[in-house]
Scaffold this active site. Sequence first.
Site, PDB file in Angstrom:
ATOM      1  N   ARG A 150       0.808  -1.225   0.000  1.00 44.87           N
ATOM      2  CA  ARG A 150       0.000   0.000   0.000  1.00 44.87           C
ATOM      3  C   ARG A 150       0.847   1.285   0.000  1.00 44.87           C
ATOM      4  NH1 ARG A 150      -2.748  -3.775   2.629  1.00 44.87           N
ATOM      5  NH2 ARG A 150      -1.562  -3.524   4.541  1.00 44.87           N
ATOM      6  N   GLY A 157      14.672 -15.062  16.561  1.00 40.74           N
ATOM      7  CA  GLY A 157      14.906 -15.250  17.995  1.00 40.74           C
ATOM      8  C   GLY A 157      13.617 -15.053  18.759  1.00 40.74           C
ATOM      9  N   LYS A 211       8.818 -23.888  16.265  1.00 40.84           N
ATOM     10  CA  LYS A 211       8.269 -23.609  17.604  1.00 40.84           C
ATOM     11  C   LYS A 211       6.815 -23.148  17.543  1.00 40.84           C
ATOM     12  CE  LYS A 211       8.425 -19.027  17.146  1.00 40.84           C
ATOM     13  NZ  LYS A 211       7.265 -18.138  17.130  1.00 40.84           N
TER      14      LYS A 211
END
Length: 304
Positions: free
Chosen positions: A33, A108, A163
């Site tokens: 956009r 991380g 994860k």
Amino acid sequence: MAILTIIGGGAWGSALANLATKKGNQVHLWSRRSSFELESVITSTDIVVSAVSMKGVAATVDRLLATNLSPNTIIVTVTKGLDPATTNTPSQIWQTAFPHNPIVVLSGPNLSEEIRQGLPAATVAASFDLSAAKQVQNIYSSEIFRVYVNQDPLGTELGGTLKNVFAIAAGVCDGLQLGTNAKSALLTRALPEMIRVGVRLGAQAETFYGLSGLGDLLATCNSSLSRNYRVGFRLSQGKSLEEILQELQSTAEGVNTTNVLIDLANQRGIEVPVSRQVYRLLNGEITPEQAVLALMERALKPEI
Ligand SMILES: NC(=O)c1ccc[n+]([C@@H]2O[C@H](COP(=O)([O-])OP(=O)(O)OC[C@H]3O[C@@H](n4cnc5c(N)ncnc54)[C@H](O)[C@@H]3O)[C@@H](O)[C@H]2O)c1
Ligand SMILES: O=P(O)(O)OC[C@H](O)CO
């Protein structure tokens, strides 16, 4: 000072733009956009950061291929996902499309809302090209953001990606109020499952014990700021996946990742018991309670 172009104006792209701006870098935050053309800033860019969700990676690669990006420009990928068509990771997709550019994975325990609030966090810049990883480390390190480097981009990326599957399971665990013992067991068993997959795909096992593996697993599985955790929590309250994703209005990569991971595990014969129950739950095959029982009643085995 460096010139950065960050592609993707979502939660993480915006937080990364703020971090780099506060360090005195010149930052162009580009999204679909934006009022300016990507081409107009790309030639003078030292570092491109791709902060789009997995479903936008292919289009972003094509978008950048259409510009005259210098082979010296470092491409940083922060997407935590897997491509459903090929099971490739974002860094593999970027490296194939731009074989001459240094590719760095930044990943991380980095919940964007905490970083937006200026709370301290640490992360990893990983690349086969150590000098490129160090440049990203220098550009992003500050008193609130500590960046380490390593040379295992795949392991770093897979830690952050896999994860999310366990964050969904952790949300279910907390939503069902299964207690601290159950949560500890879940997170502890998640780690060898992540390592088993990662090593089979070519990553280094040690990487999963670091910030991008165990670190991100702990952050995401213990925070209601995590969208993947919230998906699991709400599933445990009986909401449908469709309803949850509609309410979320944001990216929960773990849903797609679970589906791709199970395809991959089936193709390669990798044992992924927790992920398999998350898959069955997401696909409406079992209830949260049945998923817990299925894990508890698996055939007995040695711990390691
Ligand atoms: N939010 C966090 O805390 C966080 C932290 C680390 C990593 N990540 C990862 O970063 C990625 C982005 O997460 P987010 O939180 O910013 O998500 P978000 O839902 O807030 O934003 C997603 C972004 O991707 C863009 N996008 C989607 N499809 C696109 C397409 N076809 N072309 C161009 N752009 C497209 C959207 O416009 C948007 O800017 C995810 O893979 C996520 O796992 C997020
Ligand atoms: O909100 P989530 O679940 O996508 O988690 C965000 C980050 O990956 C945490 O490091």
